[in-house]
Scaffold this motif. Structure first.
Motif, mmCIF file in Angstrom:
data_model
loop_
_atom_site.group_PDB
_atom_site.id
_atom_site.type_symbol
_atom_site.label_atom_id
_atom_site.label_comp_id
_atom_site.label_asym_id
_atom_site.label_seq_id
_atom_site.Cartn_x
_atom_site.Cartn_y
_atom_site.Cartn_z
ATOM 1 N N LEU A 94 -15.331 12.321 -6.691
ATOM 2 C CA LEU A 94 -14.109 12.433 -5.914
ATOM 3 C C LEU A 94 -12.922 12.442 -6.858
ATOM 4 O O LEU A 94 -12.999 11.934 -7.980
ATOM 5 N N TYR A 95 -11.816 13.007 -6.413
ATOM 6 C CA TYR A 95 -10.596 12.937 -7.206
ATOM 7 C C TYR A 95 -10.085 11.495 -7.200
ATOM 8 O O TYR A 95 -9.947 10.883 -6.131
ATOM 9 N N PRO A 96 -9.795 10.914 -8.381
ATOM 10 C CA PRO A 96 -9.396 9.499 -8.437
ATOM 11 C C PRO A 96 -8.168 9.164 -7.601
ATOM 12 O O PRO A 96 -8.132 8.130 -6.935
ATOM 13 N N ILE A 97 -7.153 10.011 -7.630
ATOM 14 C CA ILE A 97 -5.920 9.686 -6.911
ATOM 15 C C ILE A 97 -6.145 9.719 -5.406
ATOM 16 O O ILE A 97 -5.695 8.824 -4.679
ATOM 17 N N ALA A 100 0.826 -1.202 0.000
ATOM 18 C CA ALA A 100 0.000 0.000 0.000
ATOM 19 C C ALA A 100 0.863 1.256 0.000
ATOM 20 O O ALA A 100 0.523 2.251 -0.659
ATOM 21 N N ILE A 101 1.979 1.227 0.726
ATOM 22 C CA ILE A 101 2.900 2.373 0.740
ATOM 23 C C ILE A 101 3.446 2.630 -0.660
ATOM 24 O O ILE A 101 3.489 3.773 -1.139
ATOM 25 N N ILE A 102 3.846 1.555 -1.336
ATOM 26 C CA ILE A 102 4.389 1.697 -2.692
ATOM 27 C C ILE A 102 3.317 2.200 -3.650
ATOM 28 O O ILE A 102 3.564 3.061 -4.501
ATOM 29 N N CYS A 103 2.092 1.674 -3.526
ATOM 30 C CA CYS A 103 0.981 2.135 -4.367
ATOM 31 C C CYS A 103 0.724 3.624 -4.157
ATOM 32 O O CYS A 103 0.516 4.377 -5.120
ATOM 33 N N ALA A 104 0.734 4.067 -2.904
ATOM 34 C CA ALA A 104 0.483 5.474 -2.606
ATOM 35 C C ALA A 104 1.582 6.352 -3.186
ATOM 36 O O ALA A 104 1.315 7.425 -3.740
ATOM 37 N N ALA A 157 3.966 8.617 2.330
ATOM 38 C CA ALA A 157 4.547 8.241 1.044
ATOM 39 C C ALA A 157 3.925 9.017 -0.106
ATOM 40 O O ALA A 157 4.575 9.275 -1.123
ATOM 41 N N SER A 158 2.657 9.406 0.054
ATOM 42 C CA SER A 158 1.971 10.148 -1.006
ATOM 43 C C SER A 158 1.905 11.637 -0.716
ATOM 44 O O SER A 158 1.322 12.392 -1.500
ATOM 45 N N ASN A 159 2.484 12.057 0.426
ATOM 46 C CA ASN A 159 2.458 13.463 0.837
ATOM 47 C C ASN A 159 1.037 13.986 0.933
ATOM 48 O O ASN A 159 0.721 15.097 0.499
ATOM 49 N N SER A 211 1.175 9.234 -6.075
ATOM 50 C CA SER A 211 1.678 10.597 -5.918
ATOM 51 C C SER A 211 2.529 11.000 -7.126
ATOM 52 O O SER A 211 2.455 12.145 -7.598
ATOM 53 N N SER A 212 3.316 10.046 -7.626
ATOM 54 C CA SER A 212 4.115 10.315 -8.824
ATOM 55 C C SER A 212 3.208 10.555 -10.031
ATOM 56 O O SER A 212 3.451 11.459 -10.840
ATOM 57 N N LEU A 213 2.137 9.767 -10.156
ATOM 58 C CA LEU A 213 1.170 9.959 -11.238
ATOM 59 C C LEU A 213 0.508 11.326 -11.136
ATOM 60 O O LEU A 213 0.263 11.991 -12.159
ATOM 61 N N ALA A 214 0.240 11.763 -9.916
ATOM 62 C CA ALA A 214 -0.417 13.059 -9.724
ATOM 63 C C ALA A 214 0.414 14.202 -10.268
ATOM 64 O O ALA A 214 -0.131 15.197 -10.766
ATOM 65 N N ARG A 215 1.723 14.079 -10.177
ATOM 66 C CA ARG A 215 2.587 15.138 -10.699
ATOM 67 C C ARG A 215 2.548 15.204 -12.220
ATOM 68 O O ARG A 215 2.758 16.271 -12.795
ATOM 69 N N ARG A 216 2.277 14.064 -12.847
ATOM 70 C CA ARG A 216 2.188 14.036 -14.313
ATOM 71 C C ARG A 216 0.785 14.336 -14.818
ATOM 72 O O ARG A 216 0.617 14.811 -15.937
#
Length: 445
Positions: A386-389, A229-233, A412-414, A237-242
């Protein structure tokens, strides 16, 4: 005349340069520690360790936790690839477990940290401050709508994760019974104290299995599920930046303005009275939850959460307390989150149990279960606006190890501001999972 003035003129310049260098060093922080103070702290801790004089005083514990946590955090932030998937939280949480297992953290240090962590209940106070602070400083309309809407992705994600995870485990030869009750259900049970222990007691009562044996079997699923779950989050978060169109950067849903501080930006409060008052609100609500658990067997975090929500919904918090609560919340994230994760890694994440969860069939089943839950939250978010991320991250916390797991996942996802919703997923979702698992086992046994 000029020649006699030059040496004298150079002295102030040299002194200025020295002061400037010292100022730059003092203004460079490792985590929250100024660099020269960080170096001094390391020298002091090494000296006490060499003399065998490490004590259980709170000053020693704070120094040890801060030195290790912020060092590992800085390493995690700089590791290639890993830094893009919440590397700091992963490193701070799981590397200490390995270091303690290898004996590379002196035993006298691990001993005082473990004693402090277990005897003081500091984790619960930290979680109380984060939950209460985030709720009381949250937009009221967001709170009202968000709490209702988040149950949709959570419910869908839980059903899909249970079905897909059980199917995959069965196909990999784990058996349907063992997959569901000893892998899938523990992942979604809400952690160790609220999930693994009630499950072990219930399974023992229904099947007669030794409770210790049950704990040994379910712990790897909980630990590895939390890591997944930590890695997924972190990946979300990385996807959110893109893809900024998929995220609210910590807001669960589009729109909404707070009715108390409408049109203003929430900022930290410099008024010590307001900060202290907000801190006492968090402590009092935590103690009220603890009392409710003693008297009525209601889970303390759920009671605390409900009281904080009620105070917010019924205008029980004034603007000064709202601002003070936000400061308490931000202080906890900045100064305390990493040290808590470090202690969590040493005390509650034994390396041997973590490694057991990496057996191929178990590992695949756990990863598929958590990813299915997270993906279900992502794809159902739009149905309830809701926002998907953010919805996916909250859904992933249903795989967390209780409050400490929520901290690691959201760090992990800030997106620690999602803690109230994460607590719904972990506490309420976990309680429902435990109840349904025990009912189903009793019916099928």
């Amino acid at each position: 005349m000029t020649s006699t003035e030059l040496p004298g003129a150079a002295v102030p310049k040299i002194e200025t340069d020295r002061k400037s260098l010292w100022a730059r060093l003092m203004d460079y922080d490792l985590g929250i520690i100024p660099l020269p103070i960080y170096v001094l702290l390391l020298i002091v801790l090494v000296s006490f360790t060499y003399m065998g004089k490490i004590k259980g005083d709170i000053a020693f514990v704070i120094g040890i936790m801060a030195a290790f946590a912020f060092t590992l955090g800085e390493i995690g932030k700089r590791l290639p690839v890993v830094r893009n998937i919440g590397g700091a939280a992963v490193v701070v949480t799981f590397v200490p477990s390995y270091l303690a297992w290898r004996g590379w953290i002196p035993e006298q240090m691990t001993s005082v940290v473990e004693t402090f962590f277990k005897s003081t209940g500091v984790l619960y106070i930290f979680i109380a401050a984060v939950i209460v602070g985030s709720i009381l400083s949250m937009e009221r309309t967001t709170l009202i709508k968000g709490f209702m809407k988040i149950f949709v992705p959570l419910a869908v994600g839980s059903v899909c994760a249970a079905a897909v995870g059980t199917l995959v485990g069965t196909l990999l030869g784990l058996g349907t019974w063992d997959t569901f009750f000893f892998v899938v259900a523990p992942i979604m049970a809400g952690g160790v104290g609220e999930g693994a222990i009630p499950l072990s007691v219930g399974y023992h009562g229904i099947t007669g299995m030794d409770q210790g044996e049950v704990l040994a079997r379910v712990m790897p699923a909980i630990l590895v599920g939390n890591l997944t779950a930590i890695i997924c989050a972190g990946a979300l978060s990385s996807l959110a930046r893109r893809r900024p169109d998929l995220t609210g950067n910590g807001k669960l849903q589009p729109g909404g303005h707070d009715d108390l501080l409408a049109g203003t930006e929430m900022k930290t409060d410099g008024n010590v009275q307001n900060i202290a008052a907000a801190g006492m609100i968090a402590v009092t609500l935590y103690l009220t939850g603890a009392l409710a658990q003693q008297l009525f067997a209601f889970p303390a975090p759920v009671v605390m959460l409900a009281l904080a929500v009620a105070m917010k919904l019924f205008h029980g918090i004034t603007p000064r307390l709202q601002s003070g609560s936000y400061t308490v919340y931000k202080f906890c994230l900045t100064a305390i989150a990493y040290p808590m994760l470090f202690a969590f890694g040493i005390v509650l994440t034994p390396w041997e149990k973590l490694i057991e969860g990496f057996a191929p069939a178990n590992l695949i089943t756990i990863v598929v279960t958590v990813v299915t839950m997270t993906a279900s939250g992502y794809f159902t978010a739009r149905l309830v606006n809701l926002y998907p991320i953010e919805a996916a991250i909250v859904s992933s916390t249903h795989s967390g190890m209780g409050g400490a797991g929520d901290i690691a996942i959201l760090s992990a996802s800030n997106r620690m501001m999602l803690m109230p919703f994460a607590q719904i997923a972990t506490r309420i979702g976990g309680g429902i999972t435990v109840a349904l698992a025990l009912i189903l086992m009793a019916m099928l046994a």
